[in-house]
Design a protein around this motif. Structure first.
Motif, mmCIF file in Angstrom:
data_model
loop_
_atom_site.group_PDB
_atom_site.id
_atom_site.type_symbol
_atom_site.label_atom_id
_atom_site.label_comp_id
_atom_site.label_asym_id
_atom_site.label_seq_id
_atom_site.Cartn_x
_atom_site.Cartn_y
_atom_site.Cartn_z
ATOM 1 N N LYS A 109 22.170 2.408 27.411
ATOM 2 C CA LYS A 109 23.125 1.367 27.790
ATOM 3 C C LYS A 109 24.507 1.957 28.044
ATOM 4 C CE LYS A 109 24.859 -3.145 26.280
ATOM 5 N NZ LYS A 109 24.791 -4.175 25.198
ATOM 6 N N LEU A 110 24.882 2.971 27.283
ATOM 7 C CA LEU A 110 26.194 3.585 27.434
ATOM 8 C C LEU A 110 26.303 4.398 28.722
ATOM 9 C CD1 LEU A 110 26.910 4.816 23.776
ATOM 10 C CD2 LEU A 110 27.826 2.790 24.921
ATOM 11 N N PHE A 111 25.217 5.076 29.114
ATOM 12 C CA PHE A 111 25.305 5.988 30.248
ATOM 13 C C PHE A 111 24.743 5.422 31.550
ATOM 14 C CE2 PHE A 111 25.846 9.063 26.797
ATOM 15 C CZ PHE A 111 26.890 9.823 27.306
ATOM 16 N N SER A 112 24.175 4.223 31.524
ATOM 17 C CA SER A 112 23.555 3.697 32.742
ATOM 18 C C SER A 112 24.513 3.105 33.772
ATOM 19 C CB SER A 112 22.497 2.651 32.370
ATOM 20 O OG SER A 112 23.080 1.547 31.714
ATOM 21 N N HIS A 391 11.758 4.713 29.367
ATOM 22 C CA HIS A 391 12.187 6.084 29.646
ATOM 23 C C HIS A 391 12.174 6.404 31.142
ATOM 24 C CE1 HIS A 391 12.776 7.991 25.694
ATOM 25 N NE2 HIS A 391 11.902 7.104 25.269
ATOM 26 N N ARG A 392 12.072 5.373 31.985
ATOM 27 C CA ARG A 392 12.160 5.647 33.422
ATOM 28 C C ARG A 392 13.481 6.359 33.713
ATOM 29 N NH1 ARG A 392 13.701 3.088 38.491
ATOM 30 N NH2 ARG A 392 12.088 3.491 40.068
ATOM 31 N N CYS A 393 13.448 7.305 34.627
ATOM 32 C CA CYS A 393 14.614 8.129 34.926
ATOM 33 C C CYS A 393 15.860 7.276 35.140
ATOM 34 C CB CYS A 393 14.345 8.982 36.153
ATOM 35 S SG CYS A 393 15.765 9.960 36.687
ATOM 36 N N LEU A 394 16.899 7.605 34.407
ATOM 37 C CA LEU A 394 18.148 6.851 34.477
ATOM 38 C C LEU A 394 18.739 6.872 35.882
ATOM 39 C CD1 LEU A 394 20.255 5.391 32.627
ATOM 40 C CD2 LEU A 394 21.404 7.596 32.425
ATOM 41 N N GLY A 395 18.566 7.977 36.595
ATOM 42 C CA GLY A 395 19.171 8.129 37.915
ATOM 43 C C GLY A 395 18.243 7.834 39.069
ATOM 44 N N ALA A 396 17.187 7.035 38.851
ATOM 45 C CA ALA A 396 16.200 6.794 39.906
ATOM 46 C C ALA A 396 16.827 6.167 41.156
ATOM 47 C CB ALA A 396 15.072 5.910 39.374
ATOM 48 N N GLN A 397 17.585 5.092 40.971
ATOM 49 C CA GLN A 397 18.212 4.442 42.126
ATOM 50 C C GLN A 397 19.177 5.390 42.824
ATOM 51 O OE1 GLN A 397 19.667 0.715 40.101
ATOM 52 N NE2 GLN A 397 18.802 -0.258 41.903
ATOM 53 N N PHE A 398 19.926 6.124 42.031
ATOM 54 C CA PHE A 398 20.874 7.079 42.591
ATOM 55 C C PHE A 398 20.151 8.120 43.431
ATOM 56 C CE2 PHE A 398 22.975 11.193 42.352
ATOM 57 C CZ PHE A 398 24.254 10.896 42.796
ATOM 58 N N ALA A 399 19.051 8.675 42.912
ATOM 59 C CA ALA A 399 18.321 9.728 43.626
ATOM 60 C C ALA A 399 17.774 9.239 44.956
ATOM 61 C CB ALA A 399 17.195 10.258 42.744
#
Length: 447
Positions: A109-112, A391-399
């Motif tokens: 939640k803090l890093f998303s 645990h889905r990759c936090l940066g999925a949308q970004f990637a």
């Protein structure tokens, strides 16, 4: 009215078991062409018990997979990474991927926020700028290794997204330190050390060059954090990850922990981004119809059309060439998954590529056909490149957005052509999927 009795869970001992002499066949589930694997005769579930390693259930039964990812408090991703790989030595066990349960949810939640959809558009100008800075130095009219270009693009974008504008002297020191750190990770010395991890019960022996390089990166990051804290107004109107964090309600770590997590973001996205960019170039060059479609969109100047098709190209490339062809979880307590009793300490492994190549899920699955993702959106239960569940990759949308923007900017100025020799295969004897020849293509001026 009587209730329908619930069947007792089956145990791992009741499932088909892979014989030790056939363990070598597991590699066939990690390379394109999984459906020719002789292991498929074992069914959608089978068990293996390698000497010195935890018992493992391998499953591509989709009911199992969905149930596994839903059991967020019964399984650990970090314990799989720690037991089978050197990730804890590279990232540190206090970083997000190694946390479980409430602690993981809190950190996520803090890093998303910097990686959620509404933040992505703020990074687009940076991505375009990185391409325009790097592109003039790329060879034109002769074969090049696109994977190497991908590394340059990845680090340029990552440093900008994570840190934004950094004072010139510190920026150069940071870039040099990160480059040296990545070099230590990719060195043969560290590779030799990581091969010992499964044999040593999940313990990765210290590799002093890596430790020194990590410390050098952290020194510069800590300097930057201190500079941000000393000037509370500095973050105004800035969109980089660090500025979105320092001095806000998200700022709940000491500086050392924050530096470690920022370093983890760099590492987690660097190689995966570069490899994915390499595969996109390879897949476009090797499929004339897809290449003609992106060229037509680029030549027409219709950016919306180009973006839509590139989104589909990225999704289809990641379906057929996921950087990691499998994922897994380790049971942290006795539990039951879709009627199968999983004892504490056992692992459940999911062969992602086998699911992606299944005709049950994707018609004509071995054909590179981006149009399938124009016709239908990505199904998060069946398209598992970034994993699934908590645990889905936090940066999925970004990637996904990054790959589209980078390639759009490239294709508006260059054409891609194949080199002779057919579609480039993945490397042999490597657990991930990376282009064997580093993504060789030819670029020409678009005019």
């Amino acid at each position: 009215m009587s209730e329908t009795p619930v069947a007792d869970p089956i145990t791992l001992r009741q499932l088909p078991r892979l014989r030790a002499r056939d363990f070598g066949q597991l590699g066939g589930l990690l390379r394109p062409g999984t459906h020719s694997s002789p292991l498929l005769h074992l069914g959608k579930r089978f068990v293996l018990a390698p000497p010195g390693l935890p018992t493992m259930l391998v499953t591509h039964d989709m009911d199992d997979v969905r149930a596994l990812f839903a059991h967020q408090d019964d399984f650990s991703l970090g314990q799989v990474l720690s037991r089978l790989s050197s990730h804890d030595r590279m990232f540190g066990k206090q970083t997000l991927i190694f946390l479980d349960g409430p602690e993981h949810r809190r950190e996520r939640k803090l890093f998303s926020p910097p990686f959620q959809h509404k933040a992505l558009t703020s990074y687009e100008d940076l991505m375009v700028e990185v391409v325009r800075r790097e592109l003039p130095s790329w060879p034109v009219g002769e074969p090049l290794e696109f994977l190497r270009m991908g590394y340059d693009l990845a680090i340029g974008v990552l440093l900008g997204v994570v840190f934004g504008d950094v004072a010139p002297g510190r920026a150069e020191r940071l870039k040099h330190a990160v480059h040296e750190w990545f070099g230590a990770i990719e060195s043969r010395g560290f590779l030799a050390v990581t091969l010992l991890t499964p044999l040593f019960g999940g313990y990765t022996p210290p590799y002093p060059p890596l430790g020194r390089r990590q410390a050098e990166v952290d020194v510069v990051i800590l300097e930057e954090i201190a500079a941000r804290r000393s000037d509370p107004g500095y973050a105004a109107e800035r969109s980089d990850v660090l500025s979105r964090y320092v001095g806000t309600e998200l700022d709940q770590h000491d500086d050392a922990a924050l530096a470690r997590n920022l370093r983890g973001i760099l590492l987690g996205a660097y190689e995966t981004t570069a490899i994915t960019l390499g595969w996109i170039a390879v897949m476009l060059a090797g499929h004339p119809e897809a290449l003609a479609a992106v060229d037509a969109a680029a030549d027409s100047g219709d950016r919306a059309r180009l973006d839509a098709y590139l989104d589909a190209v990225v999704a289809e490339t990641m379906r057929l060439r996921p950087v990691s062809p499998f994922t897994g979880r380790r049971a942290i307590r006795d539990t039951v998954v879709n009627g199968v009793r999983i004892p504490k300490g056992a692992m459940v492994l999911v062969p992602i590529l086998l699911i992606h190549e299944s005709p049950q899920h994707y018609p004509d699955p071995m054909t590179f056909r981006p149009e399938r993702f124009l016709e239908n959106r990505i199904n998060g239960h069946l398209w598992l490149t970034f994993g699934a569940g908590p645990h889905r990759c936090l940066g999925a949308q970004f990637a996904l957005a990054e790959a589209r923007v980078l390639f759009r900017t490239i294709l508006e100025q260059r054409r891609i052509e194949p080199v002779p020799g057919g579609l480039e295969p993945p490397r042999r004897f490597h657990t991930g999927l990376s282009p064997a020849a580093n993504g060789r293509v030819i670029l020409r001026e678009r005019g």
